[in-house]
Design an enzyme around this catalytic site. Sequence first.
Site, PDB file in Angstrom:
ATOM      1  N   GLU A 120     -21.419 -11.013  29.000  1.00 21.00           N
ATOM      2  CA  GLU A 120     -21.094 -12.011  27.624  1.00 21.00           C
ATOM      3  C   GLU A 120     -20.164 -12.008  26.363  1.00 21.00           C
ATOM      4  O   GLU A 120     -21.075 -10.923  25.846  1.00 21.00           O
ATOM      5  CB  GLU A 120     -22.494 -12.720  27.820  1.00 21.00           C
ATOM      6  CG  GLU A 120     -22.864 -13.813  26.667  1.00 21.00           C
ATOM      7  CD  GLU A 120     -21.993 -15.075  26.724  1.00 21.00           C
ATOM      8  OE1 GLU A 120     -21.505 -15.593  26.647  1.00 21.00           O
ATOM      9  OE2 GLU A 120     -22.625 -15.086  28.833  1.00 21.00           O
ATOM     10  N   ASP A 172     -15.868 -21.571  31.141  1.00 22.10           N
ATOM     11  CA  ASP A 172     -15.535 -22.443  31.034  1.00 22.10           C
ATOM     12  C   ASP A 172     -14.024 -22.807  30.988  1.00 22.10           C
ATOM     13  O   ASP A 172     -13.656 -22.165  31.720  1.00 22.10           O
ATOM     14  CB  ASP A 172     -15.053 -21.953  29.434  1.00 22.10           C
ATOM     15  CG  ASP A 172     -14.267 -22.678  28.467  1.00 22.10           C
ATOM     16  OD1 ASP A 172     -14.172 -23.572  28.806  1.00 22.10           O
ATOM     17  OD2 ASP A 172     -14.894 -21.940  27.370  1.00 22.10           O
TER      18      ASP A 172
END
EC number: 2.1.1.33
Length: 311
Positions: A53, A103
């Site tokens: 992450e 994304d």
Amino acid sequence: MLVVPARLHRWPPEVQDLFGREGPLVLEIGFGDGRFTAELARSRPDWLVLGAEVSAASVLRALRRMRREGLANVRLYHGQGPFALRNLVLPGTLDQVIVNFPDPWPKKRHQERRLLREAFFRRLSTRLKPGGSLLLTTDHEEYFRFALEEAERTGLYRVEVRPPPEAHLRTKYALKWKEAGRAFFHAAFIKLREDPAPWPPLRRYDVAHALLSGELPQDLALEKTPVRLKEGVAVFLEVARGKEGFYVLTHVEEEDLTQDLLLEVRKSARGVYAGVSRFGSPLITEAVKGAVRALVDRLEAHGLEVVQDHT
């Protein structure tokens, strides 16, 4: 529980060294606050879950969650997924990759930033076991179609479009989009064969420094302009004066890796030392060596001369 690559003796590490035992290995790219990661680890205690992450705040929240729940089969990495795939996973050892709500980078000029591109699928095939898979769940239909086309272009996967598993719809974003009435898209990309091009881990070094003769400058003014390197780009963000010399906050970007680290310029018994500070466990890569070399060039412009160069 937090993986710090600079502290690993070997890249990629053995699964046993990373987790303390063997087991099916799963990589989750973009775990957010870690609620899906925790549910996966609880429901499959035999699995070994490695998460990547980029958000520091999300990593902190996820770490707290894993510790609170006592999940010993999870390891978290703060950084980009492709870096973890390349440097933390041995070839042919990965059972599954999970990508939930990546994304989509919807603007055309940003599409090169998308994760699930042809080059990624080719490299992924070197880390997956035969029959291993990537599971994608997204609410962005155009991105979903894009990923299908990119994978199919490689000829390395069988693609199966399926209804999304319920567990994948309990992430932070899924719950948000479910309330908004959005549709969800899910596919499994199952490895059929491997790309022949090797994908070795990133090369790292023990040192990046130089010794120079001459006087330490009274002032070290460094412009905040990008320094173009063969491997990426560096920016000298800020200079601070200390008792022994200068500390230079430096931003370095290269493929799948971004670092903010300290370079130092200080007096030593053998002259003036310019190199990487060990503060923060930086990774010394080709790009970091290039940043040190650029700093040495600035010192040479102040009249110092290099007597030893390890950049």
